[in-house]
Scaffold this motif. Sequence first.
Motif, PDB file in Angstrom:
ATOM      1  N   LEU A   1      41.159 -17.297 -12.909  1.00  0.00           N
ATOM      2  CA  LEU A   1      42.622 -17.495 -13.436  1.00  0.00           C
ATOM      3  C   LEU A   1      42.814 -16.647 -14.878  1.00  0.00           C
ATOM      4  CD1 LEU A   1      43.620 -20.987 -12.601  1.00  0.00           C
ATOM      5  CD2 LEU A   1      44.457 -18.979 -11.591  1.00  0.00           C
ATOM      6  N   PHE A   2      41.674 -16.879 -15.684  1.00  0.00           N
ATOM      7  CA  PHE A   2      41.524 -16.398 -17.189  1.00  0.00           C
ATOM      8  C   PHE A   2      40.512 -15.546 -17.286  1.00  0.00           C
ATOM      9  CE2 PHE A   2      43.529 -20.782 -16.985  1.00  0.00           C
ATOM     10  CZ  PHE A   2      44.862 -20.471 -17.364  1.00  0.00           C
ATOM     11  N   PRO A   3      40.318 -14.545 -16.704  1.00  0.00           N
ATOM     12  CA  PRO A   3      39.152 -13.576 -16.906  1.00  0.00           C
ATOM     13  C   PRO A   3      38.811 -13.005 -18.047  1.00  0.00           C
ATOM     14  CG  PRO A   3      40.908 -12.372 -15.552  1.00  0.00           C
ATOM     15  CD  PRO A   3      41.307 -13.823 -15.655  1.00  0.00           C
ATOM     16  N   HIS A   4      37.902 -13.277 -19.020  1.00  0.00           N
ATOM     17  CA  HIS A   4      37.532 -12.680 -20.143  1.00  0.00           C
ATOM     18  C   HIS A   4      38.406 -13.421 -21.177  1.00  0.00           C
ATOM     19  CE1 HIS A   4      34.829 -10.097 -18.544  1.00  0.00           C
ATOM     20  NE2 HIS A   4      35.598  -9.504 -17.588  1.00  0.00           N
ATOM     21  N   GLY A   5      39.054 -14.788 -20.934  1.00  0.00           N
ATOM     22  CA  GLY A   5      39.701 -15.141 -21.879  1.00  0.00           C
ATOM     23  C   GLY A   5      39.473 -16.510 -22.281  1.00  0.00           C
ATOM     24  N   GLU A   6      40.255 -17.341 -23.049  1.00  0.00           N
ATOM     25  CA  GLU A   6      39.825 -18.542 -23.579  1.00  0.00           C
ATOM     26  C   GLU A   6      40.891 -19.520 -22.923  1.00  0.00           C
ATOM     27  OE1 GLU A   6      38.683 -20.251 -27.617  1.00  0.00           O
ATOM     28  OE2 GLU A   6      40.921 -20.328 -27.428  1.00  0.00           O
ATOM     29  N   VAL A   7      40.302 -20.503 -22.365  1.00  0.00           N
ATOM     30  CA  VAL A   7      41.054 -21.671 -21.367  1.00  0.00           C
ATOM     31  C   VAL A   7      41.434 -22.955 -22.459  1.00  0.00           C
ATOM     32  CG1 VAL A   7      40.900 -23.585 -19.618  1.00  0.00           C
ATOM     33  CG2 VAL A   7      39.774 -21.048 -19.344  1.00  0.00           C
ATOM     34  N   ARG A   8      42.531 -23.078 -22.944  1.00  0.00           N
ATOM     35  CA  ARG A   8      42.998 -24.281 -23.871  1.00  0.00           C
ATOM     36  C   ARG A   8      42.892 -25.497 -22.936  1.00  0.00           C
ATOM     37  NH1 ARG A   8      46.253 -19.984 -25.501  1.00  0.00           N
ATOM     38  NH2 ARG A   8      45.823 -19.425 -27.677  1.00  0.00           N
TER      39      ARG A   8
ATOM     40  N   ASN B   1      28.409 -18.950 -16.228  1.00  0.00           N
ATOM     41  CA  ASN B   1      29.185 -17.829 -16.744  1.00  0.00           C
ATOM     42  C   ASN B   1      28.132 -16.732 -16.301  1.00  0.00           C
ATOM     43  OD1 ASN B   1      31.820 -17.857 -17.546  1.00  0.00           O
ATOM     44  ND2 ASN B   1      31.102 -18.887 -19.409  1.00  0.00           N
ATOM     45  N   GLN B   2      26.937 -16.794 -16.499  1.00  0.00           N
ATOM     46  CA  GLN B   2      26.108 -15.820 -16.287  1.00  0.00           C
ATOM     47  C   GLN B   2      25.819 -15.360 -14.729  1.00  0.00           C
ATOM     48  OE1 GLN B   2      22.188 -16.540 -17.870  1.00  0.00           O
ATOM     49  NE2 GLN B   2      22.791 -17.079 -19.730  1.00  0.00           N
ATOM     50  N   ARG B   3      25.964 -16.520 -13.757  1.00  0.00           N
ATOM     51  CA  ARG B   3      26.084 -16.282 -12.441  1.00  0.00           C
ATOM     52  C   ARG B   3      27.222 -15.695 -12.038  1.00  0.00           C
ATOM     53  NH1 ARG B   3      24.106 -22.428 -10.565  1.00  0.00           N
ATOM     54  NH2 ARG B   3      22.072 -22.377 -11.787  1.00  0.00           N
ATOM     55  N   LEU B   4      28.458 -15.976 -12.683  1.00  0.00           N
ATOM     56  CA  LEU B   4      29.638 -15.187 -12.458  1.00  0.00           C
ATOM     57  C   LEU B   4      29.583 -13.976 -12.825  1.00  0.00           C
ATOM     58  CD1 LEU B   4      32.402 -18.096 -13.221  1.00  0.00           C
ATOM     59  CD2 LEU B   4      31.487 -17.325 -10.962  1.00  0.00           C
ATOM     60  N   ALA B   5      29.062 -13.468 -13.820  1.00  0.00           N
ATOM     61  CA  ALA B   5      28.934 -12.256 -14.420  1.00  0.00           C
ATOM     62  C   ALA B   5      28.246 -11.502 -13.214  1.00  0.00           C
ATOM     63  CB  ALA B   5      28.421 -12.033 -15.775  1.00  0.00           C
ATOM     64  N   ARG B   6      27.087 -11.878 -12.888  1.00  0.00           N
ATOM     65  CA  ARG B   6      26.140 -11.154 -11.912  1.00  0.00           C
ATOM     66  C   ARG B   6      26.862 -11.098 -10.496  1.00  0.00           C
ATOM     67  NH1 ARG B   6      22.109 -14.565 -14.001  1.00  0.00           N
ATOM     68  NH2 ARG B   6      22.253 -16.003 -12.469  1.00  0.00           N
ATOM     69  N   ARG B   7      28.038 -11.681 -10.340  1.00  0.00           N
ATOM     70  CA  ARG B   7      28.967 -11.447  -9.021  1.00  0.00           C
ATOM     71  C   ARG B   7      30.147 -10.664  -9.476  1.00  0.00           C
ATOM     72  NH1 ARG B   7      30.527 -17.297  -7.388  1.00  0.00           N
ATOM     73  NH2 ARG B   7      31.883 -16.067  -6.331  1.00  0.00           N
ATOM     74  N   GLY B   8      30.203 -10.032 -10.604  1.00  0.00           N
ATOM     75  CA  GLY B   8      31.288  -9.330 -11.029  1.00  0.00           C
ATOM     76  C   GLY B   8      32.603  -9.990 -11.555  1.00  0.00           C
ATOM     77  N   LEU B   9      32.326 -11.450 -11.593  1.00  0.00           N
ATOM     78  CA  LEU B   9      33.722 -11.898 -12.131  1.00  0.00           C
ATOM     79  C   LEU B   9      33.651 -11.938 -13.722  1.00  0.00           C
ATOM     80  CD1 LEU B   9      33.410 -13.099  -9.282  1.00  0.00           C
ATOM     81  CD2 LEU B   9      34.623 -15.212  -9.951  1.00  0.00           C
ATOM     82  N   GLY B  10      34.694 -12.202 -14.155  1.00  0.00           N
ATOM     83  CA  GLY B  10      34.940 -12.209 -15.787  1.00  0.00           C
ATOM     84  C   GLY B  10      34.308 -13.614 -16.426  1.00  0.00           C
TER      85      GLY B  10
END
Length: 474
Positions: free
Chosen positions: A361-368, A318-327
Motif C-alpha cells: 500500500l505504501f511502497p518506499h513510504g512511511e506508515v502513520r 523489509n529485507q525479505r520483501l526487497a529481495r522479492r522486488g517489493l518496496g
Amino acid sequence: MQKFDFLVIESDEARVDFVLSALHFLGYRPQHGAACGEVDESTHAWRAVYIGSVADAAEAERQFALLGAAASHVPVLLAGDSPWVERFSTASSPFAARMATLEFPLRYEKMAEAMRNIYARLLGGQSGALRFVGNSAPMIRVNGLIRQVAPFDSTVLVLGESGTGKEMVARAIHEHSPRRDKPFVAINCGAIPAELLESELFGHEKGSFTGAISARKGRFEMAEGGTLFLDEVGDMSLPMQVKLLRVLQERAYERVGGSKTLRCDVRIIAATHRNLEESIASDRFREDLFYRLSVFPLELPSLRERLDDLPVLIGEFNQRLARRGLGVVRFSAGAMQALRAHAWPGNVRELSNLVERMAILFPHGEVRGSDLPKKYRGQQAVDEVHGAALLALMDDELPPCETGVHPVAEALRTLPEQGLDLKDHLADIEVGLIRQALDVTGGVVAHAARLLHMQRTTLVEKLRKYGLQNSLAA
C-alpha cells in the motif's frame, strides 16, 4: 538398530567405558574401534572420532581407517595424553581446525563444550548469519539453546503459539548441526488426513492401496542422514503415535504394504502449539511418546513477550520483501506505539503479513498510525484527540468549559517536551480526521467532504495525496 556415528579409539578399558557412556548421554551412538571389523552404509554414518591412548600403533591405524572418506571432515577429540596429539595439532595438519583436546578425569560437560566449539569453528561466518532474529532477552536465551543443542542428535520438541517461528527454529538447529549438508524435510502432521499420514511418513509399495500406482518414498527416507521436522505433532492420531514411537525406539520401519524393514538415520525435531501435558491427561496424546520427543524441550516466546524485537523484525521482513522486488516501508513513531499495544494473536507471522500489506500500500513510504488497519490502531491519545475534533466538526461548535479553553483545542496545541515534526503532526491529524469522516459516512466522499466543511474535489485531491484510496480499498 541405529547407525553408529562416533568412533572411539582407546586402549585403556576403563576410559573406554567412560567415553562410551558420556557419548551415549550426549545423544551420540558410539562404537569402540576394537569391536568394529568393517563399516557399511546401513550400519555406520560417522560424525566424529575420539582418540585416546594407543597401545598398538598398527591396530590404531586400522581403526582410524574405518572412518574412510569421513576422515576428511569429521571433528576429532583427542585425549590430552594421547600420542597422536602432535600429529593432529600442528598448524600444517588438516585436522587442526576441527580438533580439540580433553583432559582426564573427564566430565561430559567438557566433552559437550569441546564439540560445540569445533562446530562453531566449522560453521564460521554462517553461525551469525543464521541467527534466529531478535535481540530481546527471551530471544537471546532461545539463540543460546539453539547453539547448545544443534551439535548433538538429541530429539528436540519446539513449543509455542502458532506463528512464533517453530519451523524457523528447527531449520536453524539443522543448519548449525553436523547434518547441515543433508536434507531438511518438514511435514505438517495436522494438515494430512490420518489415513494418509502413515504413507506420507513411511512411504508405500505399488498396489498397497487404491491409487498407489507406483512405489513411493516417505519423509523418513527422504530425510535420511538429515533432519525430519514433525510440525503440529500434537494433532497426530493415537494409532499413528504408536507407529511413530516404534520408529523412534528402534530406528526402523516398513513402507505401507511392504514387508522389508528399512533402517533410518534421521534427527527428529517435533513442534506443537498444543499443551501436550493437557493432551496426555485427556488421553489424546501418549505419555511415552511425549517423553521420547521431549528430550530437549525448547519453548518459544510469543511476540507479546518480545515487543523490543519489533524494529529488528520489521527490518528483517523489509529485507525479505526487497529481495522479492517489493518496496520497503517505514513505520512512524505513532504507528510503532500502536503496534506495541496490539495483542498479536498471530505472533511473528501476523507481523510479517502486516509489513507485506503495508509495503504494497505504501511502497518506499512511511506508515502513520492512522494508516494502519483499524484493528492495529489501538486507542492512542492522538486518536482520541482526532475523534473529539471530529465530533466538534459534526456539532459545529463546542460547549465552553470552566477554563474558557476547550480540552480538545488544548490537546491539539500542547507541544510535547521532546518537540515534534509539525508538518508530519498536522498531516497525521488531517489523515486521521479524513479517515474517520469516511468511516462515519460509509466511505461516501461527498458526505465526508460536507462533514469536513470542504469541497468534494478538495477531499478527492487529499485522498490522492495521502494514498487513502488504496488504503480504503485494501
